[in-house]
Write an enzyme that holds these catalytic residues in place. Sequence first.
Site, mmCIF file in Angstrom:
data_model
loop_
_atom_site.group_PDB
_atom_site.id
_atom_site.type_symbol
_atom_site.label_atom_id
_atom_site.label_comp_id
_atom_site.label_asym_id
_atom_site.label_seq_id
_atom_site.Cartn_x
_atom_site.Cartn_y
_atom_site.Cartn_z
ATOM 1 N N HIS A 143 0.712 -0.977 0.111
ATOM 2 C CA HIS A 143 -0.021 -0.042 0.001
ATOM 3 C C HIS A 143 0.756 1.332 0.039
ATOM 4 O O HIS A 143 0.681 2.322 -0.791
ATOM 5 C CB HIS A 143 -0.983 -0.133 1.192
ATOM 6 C CG HIS A 143 -1.597 1.194 1.382
ATOM 7 N ND1 HIS A 143 -2.971 1.437 0.544
ATOM 8 C CD2 HIS A 143 -1.530 2.328 1.826
ATOM 9 C CE1 HIS A 143 -3.283 2.449 0.953
ATOM 10 N NE2 HIS A 143 -2.540 3.303 1.627
ATOM 11 N N HIS B 156 -10.690 2.812 -1.225
ATOM 12 C CA HIS B 156 -10.737 2.483 0.176
ATOM 13 C C HIS B 156 -11.682 1.201 0.166
ATOM 14 O O HIS B 156 -12.673 0.928 0.698
ATOM 15 C CB HIS B 156 -11.386 3.393 0.879
ATOM 16 C CG HIS B 156 -10.865 3.863 2.415
ATOM 17 N ND1 HIS B 156 -11.485 4.122 3.531
ATOM 18 C CD2 HIS B 156 -9.266 3.829 2.498
ATOM 19 C CE1 HIS B 156 -10.454 4.210 4.525
ATOM 20 N NE2 HIS B 156 -9.187 4.136 4.106
HETATM 21 N N1 LIG Z 1 -1.441 4.520 -10.997
HETATM 22 C C1 LIG Z 1 -0.684 5.660 -10.733
HETATM 23 N N2 LIG Z 1 -0.330 6.573 -11.856
HETATM 24 C C2 LIG Z 1 0.345 7.644 -11.454
HETATM 25 N N3 LIG Z 1 0.942 7.993 -10.202
HETATM 26 C C3 LIG Z 1 0.632 7.027 -9.391
HETATM 27 C C4 LIG Z 1 -0.093 5.893 -9.596
HETATM 28 N N4 LIG Z 1 -0.274 5.105 -8.309
HETATM 29 C C5 LIG Z 1 0.707 5.791 -7.430
HETATM 30 N N5 LIG Z 1 0.823 7.123 -8.002
HETATM 31 C C6 LIG Z 1 1.587 8.138 -7.241
HETATM 32 O O1 LIG Z 1 2.757 7.465 -6.335
HETATM 33 C C7 LIG Z 1 2.513 8.463 -5.321
HETATM 34 C C8 LIG Z 1 2.260 7.247 -4.082
HETATM 35 O O2 LIG Z 1 1.048 7.077 -3.810
HETATM 36 P P1 LIG Z 1 0.455 7.031 -2.476
HETATM 37 O O3 LIG Z 1 1.198 6.030 -1.546
HETATM 38 O O4 LIG Z 1 -1.253 6.502 -2.607
HETATM 39 O O5 LIG Z 1 0.252 8.581 -1.843
HETATM 40 P P2 LIG Z 1 0.291 8.818 -0.473
HETATM 41 O O6 LIG Z 1 1.902 8.876 0.213
HETATM 42 O O7 LIG Z 1 -0.420 10.263 -0.325
HETATM 43 O O8 LIG Z 1 -0.660 7.822 0.255
HETATM 44 C C9 LIG Z 1 1.339 9.383 -5.271
HETATM 45 O O9 LIG Z 1 2.007 10.462 -5.617
HETATM 46 C C10 LIG Z 1 0.837 8.875 -6.676
HETATM 47 O O10 LIG Z 1 0.300 10.041 -7.247
#
Ligand SMILES: Nc1ncnc2c1ncn2[C@@H]1O[C@H](COP(=O)(O)OP(=O)(O)O)[C@@H](O)[C@H]1O
Lengths: 230, 729, 80, 80
Positions: free
Chosen positions: B42, B88
């Site tokens: 995650h 979620h």
């Molecule tokens: N499918 C995707 N396409 C583009 N960017 C992604 C994708 N999945 C994740 N990211 C980028 O990777 C980063 C980490 O995602 P996430 O862990 O959900 O953010 P956070 O740390 O705020 O929970 C985020 O900036 C998100 O925009």
Amino acid sequence: MTVGIIVFPGTNCEEDVAYALDALGAETVPVWHRETSLDGLTAVVLPGGFAHGDYLRAGAIARFSPIMAAVEKLAAEGHPVLGICNGFQILCEAGLLPGALIANRDLRFICRPVHVRVESTDSVLTRAAAIGQVLTIPLNSYEGNYLPGPEAARPILRYCEADGSVTGAANPNGSSDSVAGIANSSGTVAAVMPHPERAIEPFMASTDGRVLLESFIAASEAASLGAVDG
Amino acid sequence: MAETLHRRLGMTDAEYGAIHEVLGRPPADPELAMYSVMWSEHCSYKSSRAHLSDLPTDAPWVVVGPGENAGVVDIGDGWLAALRIESHNHPSFVEPYQGAATGVGGILRDIFTMGARPVGLWNQIRFGELSDAHNRYLFNGVVAGIAGYGNAVGVPTLGGEVEFEPVYAGNPLVNVMCLGLLRDDQLVLGTAGEPGTVAVLLGASTGRDGIGGASVLASAGFDERAESKRPSVQVGDPFEEKKLIEACLELYRSHLVVGVQDLGAAGLTCAASEPAARAGVGMDLNLDAVHLREPGMTAPELLMSESQERMMAFVSPQHVEAVLAVAARWEIDASVVGTVASGDRLRVYHDGVQVVDVPAASLTDEAPVLRRPIARPGWIDELWDVSSRSAEVPFDVALLSMLADPALGDRSWVYEQFDHMLFLNTVRGPGRDGSLIRVRGTDKGLAVSTDGNGRLCVLDPRRGAQRLVYEAALNVAVLGARPLAVVDNLNLGNPEKPEVMWQFTETLAGLGSACEALGVPIVGGNVSFYNETDGRDIYPTPVVGLLGMAEPIPPRPGPLVGGMSVLVVGPEPSTSMAGSAYQRVVHGVLGGRPTRIDPEEGGRSIELAIRITHIVPGAHLHDISQGGALVAVAELLIEFGVGAHIELGSVEEAFGEDPHRFVCVVAPEGVALVAQLAREVGCHVEDIGITGGSNLSIVHRTTTDVPIERLRAVWEGALPTAMHGAIHE
Amino acid sequence: MRAVVTITRRSDIADPEGATIARALSDLGYGEVGTVRVNRTIEVSLPGRDREYVLSAVRGMCDKMLANPVMEDYEIEVFD
Amino acid sequence: MRAVVTITRRSDIADPEGATIARALSDLGYGEVGTVRVNRTIEVSLPGRDREYVLSAVRGMCDKMLANPVMEDYEIEVFD
Ligand SMILES: Nc1ncnc2c1ncn2[C@@H]1O[C@H](COP(=O)(O)OP(=O)(O)O)[C@@H](O)[C@H]1O
Ligand SMILES: [Mg+2]
């Protein structure tokens, strides 16, 4: 003439109401719930939202905020006091209006325009409208189901069909006697469940909210000239 | 004991070895706890990160791309727009109301962390079929949770999607997207700033929320708690979040913070390590200063707690008093919990003793990157072999059964439970196509459409994803808006299966190529793996959230009345019905290969739609997607209570869902103008009929008449009938 | 000490929540269900106070805020 | 017969409403208030059924709908 807009933690329609009153030519000022004085203000609006998260009962905690003593004083002096949605609930909890508001009949939040019929023009919210006039105004509430108290409420607006007929089918939330808005006996304290500020410009559901808010502004101007109703 | 502990925390021996290597010693329990959450799928994207880098993320108007809490684009006039999408899914299956509510709370924090005021929410939700009581319970609870949180926090919910498919029964999908607006001098990033900067924890008190694996650790000391291994349900508090939003926005307005990070997954661990890593500094974190909801929490519990409505602000020492004063004014709690240190170490203290000493960046940057095996599933070919041409059913019969389908009927049962008018900016709310809000003080409007389609994507993840991008673009184009930026949420099965990794890479390839062709950057997104039950994976279900801008906001079309021409704009439909609603509802099959997009045709249709909305007075446009042209036309007629006389040559013309097509209903005097614009742009226009009367008469072989009121009754009844009696408790 | 306040809506007053649950229960196959009423209990802890004090303090809280006299009655139980 | 189901949120689950009420009570002058927890009781009447039946039926209702096992515990009392 300046209208105070009371802001509780959890209130969220204060800027919409300010925008609408301003668009209709009224001066407004936000008043935080911790303040204790409304000096210099001729009228107040308690806007919609979820004061204190609507926890316990909508309005049950807000009515004890420090500012409410000043609101009661202003009301006692006959100045215009308007509650919209959550403000309606707070005024009931505060005992400034009779009755209470409970969960909608279908236990679902309702956000959509509804028709309401003007039942009385003897209130700061309806004085510029015509008896029997049908208005389209957006409803936005979970606890909009009005329950009368021991003292009878004075309905000023009731839910109705587009043609003005008051029917069970047109009653969106189970409100007793289809009440959508009420006022005290002198008409100076009024409350409405739908949101007039959401019906003031052509791109909105309608512009029918104007006549209600214009009524309130006119009443506030009268009050500021000392010519207080009631 | 730690040897076995890491397995109980869901870490592999290899990962444990890597930590050992980073630290040059075995990790202590609290350290192991931090790595276990930060290196989880995650938080670390270990299965996906290697592939995400290929996505197009640049454009002159991109201010912040993937990597921060939200993407940010410049919309001119001194305004920036921030957008983000998250999932979620699992929490919503465990507890639909709270799962959905906390999903909304989380995506809001991602947006106001950037300095933006959240101005709109969208949700994309998918469940098993409503004939099953448990699916009704989940659907009802999720909708109530989104309403309960979104309405109370005071952010309008402006649209979304709902689908019902057996494949989601054991694993519903709950995705939420948020859009925020900020002035261009108010952008805040998730950085810890220089050494000496103070970390202030704002908002809700910390409890044992969301601690699952961690309860194992806790139970080392508390045996009575050993029984509850499952994460305790997180409860959302929109009231706290509303105060937190107002407090943070005041901090930004008064320029009192260096950086801000929301506490979501991995709680304090993430909020300390990510900003430190971004700033290339270390941090001393004092757990004894954290304001608590319950006594007796262990260091690992404090570090992993996912208690909601918390933010970490990084503040210069001279501003700490002012920050605490703002928090007090908005009636939220605040505690000074840390100090940024020079060097790279993240040190954590509990009960006065140091319990953690690790390189901050190792939690984020040194997370494992997996190259999981990828294999194209053999069953794809069998699916493609299913004939996508299906036996014909009388069009009126097919239309009625489609309008009666909960996934195609009137959605007001859902969106009327959401406040979609707050802020008085909703020019076009939920209903059909995208939503459009005005940007006060400018003549601009922002349009958003979110689109997913699992059936299309299981048949061909690449083509499916491409179709979604172009569908979303056309959905904002019919509102007069030009595509500006995309966020995506990839809902997938178990990545340890090579077939799922294939679906993932195909989906990314589709998204990337389509956005490339459209010239629209992907500024953020989210990947949600392990959407499976009993080894059965969901359909690959990417959701595209597309932001467009209309400049100016086009004039509202007047009422749709009789005597108007009904035009279908766009390429001639192919003979493929693959993945269509017609296949599902009328024939109960899924198969064939979806039609591929045609970027040239797609671009032209988008261009023409935008021009028509701005140039042709009174034209009503509606994108053709699920249900095809006939359902699109029926929806317009139902909305205005007007009949029409329609001629349709084939099933594909009536119910086909080929891309780049939209319906345009226009007054006679407008027809020539549309035709001329179409010639200029190079689009095909088909005149399929004229409005009038109170029936929809469909001419195909014979003529059949259906009263519009009958269509309305069926369409409006679809969801309420299916949901009769459902409640959330 | 802690007091448990049970707040009941007067029987002559509509209870949409109870009504909805009753409907849902009969949909669920419990046709024999008669009326359903939903009440709230509010548990207030007052550490280190004696029974008398707790009782009168909590009564005060109910009259002022916890219960709405327009539609609700309340009962207080005190536990150690 | 009627059954009264007392549904209590597990103690490790947050209760924002209770916390807000606690703050409001201390603003109201009850500074001595510790924690406040809000719970529900659901009263179900099943006319003309015996105790055994009511108990098992209501347990079924709780498991299926009235209570949420992941965050709530329940107790059933049956009265004539
Ligand atoms: N499918 C995707 N396409 C583009 N960017 C992604 C994708 N999945 C994740 N990211 C980028 O990777 C980063 C980490 O995602 P996430 O862990 O959900 O953010 P956070 O740390 O705020 O929970 C985020 O900036 C998100 O925009
Ligand atoms: Mg985040």
